[in-house]
Design a protein around this motif. Structure first.
Motif, mmCIF file in Angstrom:
data_model
loop_
_atom_site.group_PDB
_atom_site.id
_atom_site.type_symbol
_atom_site.label_atom_id
_atom_site.label_comp_id
_atom_site.label_asym_id
_atom_site.label_seq_id
_atom_site.Cartn_x
_atom_site.Cartn_y
_atom_site.Cartn_z
ATOM 1 N N GLU A 22 -60.285 24.733 -43.816
ATOM 2 C CA GLU A 22 -60.597 23.494 -43.989
ATOM 3 C C GLU A 22 -60.839 23.039 -42.551
ATOM 4 O O GLU A 22 -61.925 22.544 -41.950
ATOM 5 C CB GLU A 22 -59.500 22.255 -44.399
ATOM 6 C CG GLU A 22 -59.994 20.701 -44.305
ATOM 7 C CD GLU A 22 -58.908 20.088 -44.586
ATOM 8 O OE1 GLU A 22 -57.703 20.256 -44.084
ATOM 9 O OE2 GLU A 22 -59.348 18.807 -45.261
ATOM 10 N N ASN A 23 -59.869 23.011 -41.627
ATOM 11 C CA ASN A 23 -60.173 22.922 -40.182
ATOM 12 C C ASN A 23 -60.748 23.820 -39.283
ATOM 13 O O ASN A 23 -61.412 23.522 -38.090
ATOM 14 C CB ASN A 23 -58.749 22.479 -39.653
ATOM 15 C CG ASN A 23 -58.189 21.051 -40.139
ATOM 16 O OD1 ASN A 23 -59.095 20.063 -40.182
ATOM 17 N ND2 ASN A 23 -57.087 20.934 -40.413
ATOM 18 N N LEU B 291 -64.134 22.537 -39.440
ATOM 19 C CA LEU B 291 -64.116 21.297 -38.257
ATOM 20 C C LEU B 291 -64.442 21.958 -37.040
ATOM 21 O O LEU B 291 -65.119 21.442 -36.455
ATOM 22 C CB LEU B 291 -62.847 20.632 -38.492
ATOM 23 C CG LEU B 291 -62.840 19.400 -37.530
ATOM 24 C CD1 LEU B 291 -63.625 18.405 -38.035
ATOM 25 C CD2 LEU B 291 -61.424 18.956 -37.556
ATOM 26 N N MET C 113 -67.557 21.014 -35.187
ATOM 27 C CA MET C 113 -67.338 20.141 -33.703
ATOM 28 C C MET C 113 -67.582 21.488 -32.128
ATOM 29 O O MET C 113 -67.622 20.816 -31.396
ATOM 30 C CB MET C 113 -66.065 19.862 -33.577
ATOM 31 C CG MET C 113 -65.497 18.662 -34.351
ATOM 32 S SD MET C 113 -63.928 17.975 -34.044
ATOM 33 C CE MET C 113 -64.090 16.259 -34.618
#
Lengths: 490, 295
Positions: free
Chosen positions: A198-199, A202, A206
């Motif tokens: 999930e991250n 991210l 980002m």
């Protein structure tokens, strides 16, 4: 906010002020009208441009300029000014920071020389040598030694070690630390990577430079916690939802773990993304000689900090390199970043065009720089009939198989993928014109073999030698596969 | 304090908040009658009042209506994944301890998907300020049941009323070890602002619950009228009692909303503990490491 004027009457001096209503911002909630303690405001019969009735001043003489309307307004549509304040000079907000984009001070690693060292420890030492001073992680076999080593080493180097409640938090924290300007990494195994994906998405979106170590074990699910596999290779490419470019490095020995960890940090810093180190329980737990060179001899690449002033900086503005310049938290740039599709200001932009440009760039910043990123080791490739494509620990099991096949008169080449992602598509295509085929031994049921088959011309045969993990290939199986491919052509 | 003290502009078209908001993103996405704009005003007011340089503030949020705050406040702001704002903020805070790191997110983000991170950050006493805007429901996704939805309230996923008891946020956070715990409603503007000032100055895990009206889904599903009606309703029901035991003040549809600062007991933060604890131990090992590297 205006200062709070004293109420009128009873001997106190009344402060003059003004109520200013920005009508077009109003959404007609009536909070100000209802909660004004002195009923100064009423609802206008007029409409604003959004179609709401904004407030109007009906009893100005009652107003004490308390500022409640200003504070309760959810839409920043009303405020008051008082006379004293009007005279205040507005401070200069835009500042230029000349030399603030410096990295946090890094205490150099003290270790150097030759060591008899475990792979996981070499990984931790590699990270320290690369300048990493933040580790967030969660224990998992067979990657725990990395966390243990970092817990021991980082306090001596004024770094931060924190053991989180799970891998989700670990991954989120290293992205946060990265935006605060520290080089950061985490280490885990298959089940942890599943939580981190999930991250990881991210971090990709980002564009946070950081490193994720996956000491692979037998999978799926909890699988073989104390044993090994190579079955997360596709996860490193496609794990998180969406398209993004992935860099994955596959070391075959503790020495190479050390070297590739440094390279992983350099690539992460250069291309601004989470970089994977795809090792496995054998290499991670293997103890061999590791040479740590003096710090001066280690090549370190740091992310490119912006040299723009705070009012000109855009966090996702792209120059020629496709990689945006970085500014860290606390340097006055005050920029926004999000996991949503965003424009160059970092603001959400839900348009098709923006989605296209962001996602394309996330993929192309890797594919277009493949020559800089990709590392392959090739032995006896020219004139080879059969090419054995291998990576990680499998690169060591194929050696006796190749020797035996050579004794049988087959021309065998050895191709080791040090970076599995980005995949050397062009090189495989090129070689497939010249050879009979490829043999791809791996500790999964055929992940990279499919990739080789996809890239090779149909005339060249691709044969995977599969193994579910928990053991290593019998080298005779590899010899058999080499013979099959070699004789299939003849 | 003087540094950030407000300045009303000479040119009256500029609202005093404008220097601290991303005006190029206005109007914001929040519905008419939503309390989030008010809460955001209170937050920026508090940062000004606390005298903190806006350059040294990082706001981290997760996903949801409240999480959009990060996109509107003009500081270093990070809009992260659902529920993961606290670990992300932990990373920022530990990597740059000079930053005042604030997590602003909703009840669903912090207590459902992010519940584990929240209790562990409170237990470790990480120096964060967590502002949880509680609107009793998942607003952005269309009004589904949240871990704060009161018993027998309606939601999109509870068409026959909700039969799960909600969390008492202040009680949960207090028992997890937070060193500053408060609850206010969106109507307690000044007290909320003062509370945020105390929270950002507290060197430890601070938690503020802001009970806020959601006119579009919570009020509509539960026949509570407009945002204004809901705010009035909160106003009438709320009582301030700083001495209340957080365990005894659950949230429901009928009983008083007890507001106040329930915990304000500073303790050494995670980083202070680590630094003081590790300092002496490290010296011993540093010598050992040196001996290793000498051949």
């Amino acid at each position: 906010m205006a200062s709070h004027a004293k109420p009128a009457g009873s001997g106190t001096k009344r402060i003059k002020g003004k109520i200013i209503i920005l009508e077009d911002r109003c959404k007609g909630c009536d909070f100000c009208v209802e909660h004004c303690p002195r009923d100064v405001l009423g609802i206008s019969t007029q409409f604003n441009e959004k179609g709401y009735h904004p407030p109007e001043v009906i009893n100005e003489e009652n107003c004490t300029f308390c500022g409640l309307c200003e504070r309760i307004c959810p839409d920043f549509a009303i405020y008051i000014t008082t006379e004293e304040e009007v005279e205040e000079v507005k401070p200069e907000v835009k500042k230029v920071y000349a030399n603030r984009n410096k990295n946090l001070p890094i205490v150099k690693s003290t270790m150097k020389g030759e060591f008899f060292m475990q792979g996981d420890i070499a990984c931790a030492e590699g990270a320290i040598a690369a300048g990493c001073r933040f580790f967030g992680g969660y224990p998992i076999t067979p990657a725990s030694e990395i966390a243990e080593r970092m817990a021991y080493r980082l306090p001596m180097l004024d770094g931060v070690f924190i053991q989180f409640e799970d891998e989700i938090a670990s991954m989120a924290s290293i992205i946060g630390a990265s935006f605060a300007g520290m080089k950061s990494f985490t280490a885990t195994s298959g089940p942890g990577i599943s939580l981190m994906t999930e991250n990881i998405g991210l971090g990709m979106m980002m564009e946070a430079p950081c490193v994720v170590v996956n000491v692979q074990r037998g999978s799926p699910s909890t699988g073989l916690p104390t044993s090994w596999g190579q079955s997360d290779m596709m996860q490193a490419k496609w794990g998180s939802h969406g398209d993004y470019g992935s860099i994955s490095l596959c070391p075959k020995s503790p020495q190479e773990i050390f070297d590739l960890t440094i390279r992983a940090f350099n690539l992460a810093e250069k291309y601004r993304l989470p970089v994977f180190i795809m090792t496995d329980a054998i290499v991670g737990h293997m103890t061999e000689k590791v040479v740590i060179p003096p710090v001066e001899e280690i090549e370190i690449f740091d992310r490119k900090y912006t040299n723009k002033s705070t009012d000109k900086y855009l966090p996702y503005e792209i120059g020629k390199s496709m990689i945006p310049d970085f500014a860290k938290a606390g340097d006055g740039y005050r920029y926004h970043t999000t996991g949503l599709t965003h424009d160059e200001r970092g603001y959400p932009d839900m348009t098709e065009q923006c989605q296209k440009s962001v996602v394309t760039r996330l993929v192309e910043k890797i594919t277009k720089n493949i020559d800089d990123i990709m590392m392959i080791e090739e032995i006896d490739i020219e004139g080879a009939d059969v090419i054995v494509v291998c990576y990680g620990i499998t690169a060591r099991t194929v050696i006796p198989a190749i020797e035996k096949a050579k004794k049988k008169g087959i021309k065998v080449g050895y191709m080791r993928l040090i970076t599995v992602w980005p995949f050397p598509e062009q090189r495989i295509k090129e070689l497939s014109r010249k050879c009979a085929g490829f043999v791809v031994p791996e500790l999964n049921l055929g992940q990279i073999a499919l990739e080789v088959e996809r890239c090779a011309f149909p005339d060249a045969r691709t044969k995977g030698v599969t193994h579910a993990g928990g053991g290593i290939h019998d080298f005779n199986d590899i010899v058999k596969a080499i013979e099959e491919v070699a004789h299939g052509k003849k | 304090m003087a540094k950030n003290k407000s300045k009303a502009p000479k040119n009256s078209s500029q609202h005093p908040m404008e220097d601290f908001l991303r005006m190029d993103r206005m109007p914001h996405i929040w519905c008419p009658g939503c309390g989030l704009g008010t809460n955001l005003t209170a937050f920026t007011e508090a940062i000004k009042k606390a005298g903190i340089d806006f350059d040294k503030v990082a706001v981290v949020s997760g996903i949801g209506c409240t999480a959009r705050v990060a996109g509107y406040v003009k500081v270093d702001s990070y809009h992260t994944t659902h529920g993961r704002a606290i670990p992300f903020a932990t990373g920022i805070k530990l990597a740059n301890r000079d930053l005042t790191t604030v997590v602003i997110s909703g009840d669903g983000d912090l207590f459902a998907i992010g519940g584990n991170h929240l209790i562990h950050a409170a237990r470790r006493n990480i120096d964060l300020t967590v502002i949880c805007v509680n609107n009793f429901i998942y607003g952005m996704t269309g009004g589904q049941t949240a871990p704060t939805t009161p018993l027998k309230a309606y939601s999109s996923t509870a068409p026959f009323k909700n039969y799960e008891p909600p969390f008492n946020l202040v009680s949960l956070v207090t028992s997890s070890g937070a060193t500053y715990v408060a609850r206010w409603t969106s109507l307690h503007i000044r007290r909320m602002t003062d509370s945020i000032v105390e929270a950002v100055n507290n060197k430890g895990f601070s938690f503020i619950e802001i009970v806020s009206p959601c006119p579009t889904v919570f009020a509509r599903k539960n026949k509570k009228g407009s945002g204004l009606d809901l705010l009035d309703h909160f106003g009438k029901r709320s009582v301030i009692d700083h001495s209340a035991n957080p365990n005894d003040i659950p949230m429901d549809l009928e009983n008083p909303i007890v507001c106040g600062v329930f915990v304000n007991k500073p303790k050494p933060s995670f980083w202070e503990n680590v630094q003081t604890g590790i300092h002496g131990e490290v010296k011993k090992h540093r010598d050992y490491e040196k001996s290793l590297s000498q051949e």
